[in-house]
Design an enzyme around this catalytic site. Structure first.
Site, PDB file in Angstrom:
ATOM      1  N   GLU A 264       0.877  -1.172   0.000  1.00  0.00           N
ATOM      2  CA  GLU A 264       0.000   0.000   0.000  1.00  0.00           C
ATOM      3  C   GLU A 264       0.910   1.216   0.000  1.00  0.00           C
ATOM      4  OE1 GLU A 264      -1.359   3.244   1.082  1.00  0.00           O
ATOM      5  OE2 GLU A 264      -1.756   2.349   3.034  1.00  0.00           O
ATOM      6  N   CYS A 298      -2.643   7.788   4.652  1.00  0.00           N
ATOM      7  CA  CYS A 298      -2.803   7.407   3.243  1.00  0.00           C
ATOM      8  C   CYS A 298      -4.237   7.608   2.782  1.00  0.00           C
ATOM      9  CB  CYS A 298      -2.385   5.952   3.045  1.00  0.00           C
ATOM     10  SG  CYS A 298      -0.627   5.666   3.320  1.00  0.00           S
TER      11      CYS A 298
END
EC number: 1.2.1.9
Length: 496
Positions: A264, A298
């Site tokens: 990720e 994020c």
């Protein structure tokens, strides 16, 4: 306090040790890596600078420990994970203190991260027993041209040694999101924590140590990425890499070889606001999504794409909420705390100055003291501004006014990122159409982007990542399928 009480064994002098073979050790390098407190900008902690030889030893013992662990009953693996979770939550205070001082996480949020991590470990133990305790049974005559002469049994077996690399912003939670699935699936685990957040990770690892996991099954090596980073990710003893972070992951994926990757790598999460949206709901979600933990997430809202007809009203509501955000040190539980490093603050400032030169509308005065940047909403941002595309990872949020839904979708999909997005509208049919059109791993309808709950699938496309996370998906990707076929001399239905 950090390094005291049950954690006294993890530090010697002013340097925290690394963890290998079930013991806390000093590196033969004799060197350490300083961890800078983002608030004071002074050295807060020091950790060992491990050598490549020490990494080799860690990999060797991890391989041996995994062979025995794979033969440990599922219920026993789960039992130890539940024990580790309880110890982790019991000692949340010193771990949270590390998060406050290492990464300037607000005090309450730091405690929440540790408790959430314990819950994640327990849930993983339970989910692992369920899904790993099941297999598949196939018979051969379900495929054309075959009689029922073959019985196929499938099960999931561990991959081997998992390398886990979490990021600074959630070092404990995103470490255990890799550790727990790896362990319940029968793997061993080598953790390379981020420099900022390393001491919190070391405390967390000690909780697993206190739970009684076998020696060598879990290791934690600290040090400079320039010295052991590539050595770890390219090590032949690694069978899977789970990484959360920035574009370093792209380089890792190119060097890793033929092993499963779970990555990720960030996002530019867009928030599309339509004319019929509940603007109070949207404004609250935008402020929470864009400015929580100073935007260092994020899944933070990174760009607002709002229909021109409601833009003024939305911006006014967002500004009113931004004005109420508290700014200051994490110990005071402020909403906006210093960003993680001076280099991060400088990068954010570069985006702001570019927007200023190109005539974005500053809804607040830009203000910075050291690593502390006051929350800033930038209106009338255009696609030629860096802030429209780059991920600030800070408390700066751009607003782009659009004239059609298609324009908003186009901007979202033109990004090289594809982690999450969100849309605010009262028309569920339109929301679903927009969700299908947005090139992101997840779309939130009438809420800001978010990673949790931790058992939900979590994934990015394009430069935002490889594979899918979430407890169930992580367990599955850290296993491989083993097939056993029973061959019968005659079709099983011929008797009688």
């Amino acid at each position: 306090m950090a390094g005291n009480g049950v954690f006294v064994d993890i530090i010697e002098g002013d340097v925290f040790k690394y963890y290998s073979e079930g013991e806390w050790k000093k590196s033969a390098s004799g060197k350490s890596v300083a961890i800078i407190n983002p608030t004071t900008r002074k050295t807060q902690y020091k950790v060992q600078a491990c050598t490549q030889e020490e990494v080799n030893k860690v990999m060797e013992v991890a391989k041996t420990a995994q062979k025995s662990w794979a033969k440990t009953p599922l219920w026993k693996r789960a039992e130890l994970l539940h024990k580790a979770a309880a110890i982790l939550k019991e000692h949340k205070a010193p771990i949270a203190e590390c998060l406050v001082k290492e990464i300037a996480k607000p005090a309450k949020d730091a405690v929440t991260e540790v408790v959430r991590s314990g819950d994640l470990v327990s849930y993983t133990a339970e989910e692992g027993v369920r899904i790993l305790g099941e297999g598949k049974f196939l018979v051969s005559d379900s495929f054309p041209g075959n009689e029922r002469t073959k019985y196929c049994l499938t099960s999931k077996i561990p991959l081997g040694v998992i390398l886990a690399i979490p990021p600074f912003n959630y070092p404990v939670n995103l470490a255990v999101s890799k550790i727990a699935p790896a362990l319940i699936a029968g793997n061993s685990l080598v953790l390379k924590p981020p420099t900022q957040g390393a001491v919190a990770c070391l405390h967390m690892v000690h909780c697993f140590h206190l739970a009684g996991f076998p020696k060598g099954l879990i290791s934690c090596v600290t040090g400079k990425g320039s010295e052991i980073g590539d050595f770890l990710t390219m090590h032949p003893g690694v069978h899977c890499i789970s990484f959360t972070g920035g574009d370093t992951g792209v380089a890792i994926s190119k060097k890793a070889g033929m092993i499963p990757l779970q990555m990720e790598l960030g996002g530019k999460d867009a928030c599309i606001v339509l004319e019929d949206a509940d603007l109070d709901l949207a404004a609250g979600s935008i402020v929470k999504g864009g400015f929580s933990y100073s935007g260092q997430r994020c899944t933070a809202v990174k760009v607002v794409l709002v229909m021109e007809s409601v833009a003024d009203a939305l911006v006014e509501k967002v500004n009113a909420k931004v004005a109420k955000l508290t700014v200051g040190p994490p110990e005071d539980d402020c909403d906006i705390t210093p960003v993680v490093s001076e280099s991060s603050a400088n990068f954010i400032e570069g985006l702001v100055m570019d927007a200023k030169q190109k005539n974005a509308t500053f809804c607040q005065q830009y203000k910075r003291e050291g690593n502390l940047i006051w929350p800033l909403l930038l209106d009338n941002v255009r696609p030629d501004m860096r802030i429209a595309w780059e991920e600030p990872f800070g408390p700066v949020l751009p607003v782009i006014r659009i004239n059609s839904v298609e324009e908003g979708i186009h901007h979202c999909n033109a990004s090289n990122f594809g982690l999450q997005g969100c849309v605010f509208t009262k028309d569920i049919n339109k929301a679903i159409l927009i969700s299908d059109a947005m090139e992101t791993g997840t779309v939130q309808i009438n809420s800001a982007p978010a990673r949790g709950p931790d058992h939900f699938p979590f994934q990015g496309i394009k430069d935002s990542g490889i594979g899918s996370q979430g407890i169930t998906n992580s367990i599955n990707m850290m296993t491989k399928v083993k097939t056993t076929v029973i061959n019968l001399p005659t079709p099983s239905y011929t008797m009688g």
